[in-house]
Design a protein around this motif. Structure first.
Motif, PDB file in Angstrom:
ATOM      1  N   MET A 134       0.850  -1.178   0.000  1.00  0.00           N
ATOM      2  CA  MET A 134       0.000   0.000   0.000  1.00  0.00           C
ATOM      3  C   MET A 134       0.895   1.240   0.000  1.00  0.00           C
ATOM      4  O   MET A 134       1.816   1.352   0.788  1.00  0.00           O
ATOM      5  N   SER A 135       0.637   2.172  -0.888  1.00  0.00           N
ATOM      6  CA  SER A 135       1.444   3.387  -0.944  1.00  0.00           C
ATOM      7  C   SER A 135       0.766   4.516  -0.193  1.00  0.00           C
ATOM      8  O   SER A 135      -0.446   4.530  -0.010  1.00  0.00           O
ATOM      9  N   GLU A 136       1.592   5.466   0.197  1.00  0.00           N
ATOM     10  CA  GLU A 136       1.059   6.634   0.905  1.00  0.00           C
ATOM     11  C   GLU A 136       0.229   7.493  -0.041  1.00  0.00           C
ATOM     12  O   GLU A 136       0.521   7.585  -1.226  1.00  0.00           O
ATOM     13  N   THR A 137      -0.802   8.112   0.497  1.00  0.00           N
ATOM     14  CA  THR A 137      -1.552   9.068  -0.307  1.00  0.00           C
ATOM     15  C   THR A 137      -0.692  10.306  -0.498  1.00  0.00           C
ATOM     16  O   THR A 137       0.252  10.549   0.253  1.00  0.00           O
ATOM     17  N   SER A 138      -1.014  11.106  -1.472  1.00  0.00           N
ATOM     18  CA  SER A 138      -0.231  12.323  -1.690  1.00  0.00           C
ATOM     19  C   SER A 138      -0.336  13.257  -0.490  1.00  0.00           C
ATOM     20  O   SER A 138       0.631  13.922  -0.134  1.00  0.00           O
ATOM     21  N   GLN A 139      -1.512  13.293   0.153  1.00  0.00           N
ATOM     22  CA  GLN A 139      -1.658  14.122   1.352  1.00  0.00           C
ATOM     23  C   GLN A 139      -0.735  13.605   2.453  1.00  0.00           C
ATOM     24  O   GLN A 139      -0.043  14.392   3.099  1.00  0.00           O
ATOM     25  N   ALA A 140      -0.710  12.317   2.665  1.00  0.00           N
ATOM     26  CA  ALA A 140       0.155  11.730   3.691  1.00  0.00           C
ATOM     27  C   ALA A 140       1.624  12.012   3.379  1.00  0.00           C
ATOM     28  O   ALA A 140       2.395  12.367   4.267  1.00  0.00           O
ATOM     29  N   ALA A 141       1.995  11.879   2.101  1.00  0.00           N
ATOM     30  CA  ALA A 141       3.384  12.136   1.708  1.00  0.00           C
ATOM     31  C   ALA A 141       3.760  13.598   1.934  1.00  0.00           C
ATOM     32  O   ALA A 141       4.859  13.895   2.424  1.00  0.00           O
ATOM     33  N   ARG A 142       2.862  14.515   1.591  1.00  0.00           N
ATOM     34  CA  ARG A 142       3.133  15.947   1.821  1.00  0.00           C
ATOM     35  C   ARG A 142       3.263  16.244   3.312  1.00  0.00           C
ATOM     36  O   ARG A 142       4.170  16.970   3.742  1.00  0.00           O
ATOM     37  N   ASN A 143       2.333  15.700   4.102  1.00  0.00           N
ATOM     38  CA  ASN A 143       2.381  15.932   5.552  1.00  0.00           C
ATOM     39  C   ASN A 143       3.650  15.341   6.159  1.00  0.00           C
ATOM     40  O   ASN A 143       4.282  15.968   7.013  1.00  0.00           O
ATOM     41  N   LYS A 144       4.008  14.148   5.715  1.00  0.00           N
ATOM     42  CA  LYS A 144       5.225  13.508   6.214  1.00  0.00           C
ATOM     43  C   LYS A 144       6.447  14.368   5.912  1.00  0.00           C
ATOM     44  O   LYS A 144       7.275  14.620   6.793  1.00  0.00           O
ATOM     45  N   GLN A 145       6.562  14.846   4.671  1.00  0.00           N
ATOM     46  CA  GLN A 145       7.709  15.670   4.292  1.00  0.00           C
ATOM     47  C   GLN A 145       7.742  16.970   5.091  1.00  0.00           C
ATOM     48  O   GLN A 145       8.803  17.392   5.567  1.00  0.00           O
ATOM     49  N   LEU A 146       6.602  17.598   5.273  1.00  0.00           N
ATOM     50  CA  LEU A 146       6.513  18.843   6.039  1.00  0.00           C
ATOM     51  C   LEU A 146       7.004  18.632   7.472  1.00  0.00           C
ATOM     52  O   LEU A 146       7.809  19.412   7.989  1.00  0.00           O
ATOM     53  N   VAL A 147       6.528  17.559   8.116  1.00  0.00           N
ATOM     54  CA  VAL A 147       6.898  17.297   9.508  1.00  0.00           C
ATOM     55  C   VAL A 147       8.371  16.890   9.610  1.00  0.00           C
ATOM     56  O   VAL A 147       9.083  17.347  10.511  1.00  0.00           O
ATOM     57  N   VAL A 148       8.860  16.062   8.698  1.00  0.00           N
ATOM     58  CA  VAL A 148      10.278  15.665   8.729  1.00  0.00           C
ATOM     59  C   VAL A 148      11.178  16.877   8.519  1.00  0.00           C
ATOM     60  O   VAL A 148      12.176  17.055   9.225  1.00  0.00           O
ATOM     61  N   ASP A 149      10.827  17.738   7.567  1.00  0.00           N
ATOM     62  CA  ASP A 149      11.624  18.954   7.339  1.00  0.00           C
ATOM     63  C   ASP A 149      11.626  19.836   8.586  1.00  0.00           C
ATOM     64  O   ASP A 149      12.669  20.360   8.989  1.00  0.00           O
ATOM     65  N   GLY A 150      10.458  20.008   9.207  1.00  0.00           N
ATOM     66  CA  GLY A 150      10.369  20.799  10.431  1.00  0.00           C
ATOM     67  C   GLY A 150      11.155  20.180  11.572  1.00  0.00           C
ATOM     68  O   GLY A 150      11.859  20.877  12.314  1.00  0.00           O
TER      69      GLY A 150
END
Length: 126
Positions: free
Chosen positions: A1-17
């Motif tokens: 199962m792949s991440e949704t684009s929303q999940a991927a965006r949120n993940k990247q935002l939180v990891v960057d922060g």
């Protein structure tokens, strides 16, 4: 199962922060947290400015944060990391759960556990 684009965006935002915060940039929280941010951890205040003032004085602001894993599902991002300080080299294991809306964190929960001596955890803590 792949991440949704929303999940991927949120993940990247939180990891960057998280990466910026771990490098000492507490001000990154001003863009990450929504003004009406809700904190669920006992003793930690809600509201962006109150939370930032609190966290700037907390041990986490001066700790070494070693990210171990990140899991994202739609509007939630879960981070598991090892937090150590010079006074506590064994540190604590932390799991943060962040809920995001429109690219900002709106809620936070966490679980924090002291890392025991290695003999007590033969399969490792992380």
């Amino acid at each position: 199962m792949s991440e949704t684009s929303q999940a991927a965006r949120n993940k990247q935002l939180v990891v960057d922060g998280f990466t910026q915060f771990a490098a000492g940039n507490i001000d990154v929280l001003r863009t990450l947290l929504r003004e009406d941010f809700i904190e669920h951890s006992p003793g930690n205040p809600s509201g962006r400015e109150a939370f930032i003032a609190f966290i700037a004085q907390a041990p986490v602001a001066r700790a070494r944060l070693d990210l171990k894993r990140v899991i994202a599902d739609d509007d939630h991002v879960v981070m598991h990391y090892h937090m150590t300080t010079p006074d506590d080299p064994r540190g604590v294991a932390v799991v943060d759960i962040w809920r995001l809306i429109d690219g900002q964190i709106v809620e936070h929960w966490d679980a924090v556990q002291p890392v025991p001596e290695a003999a007590q955890i033969p399969h490792g803590m992380f």
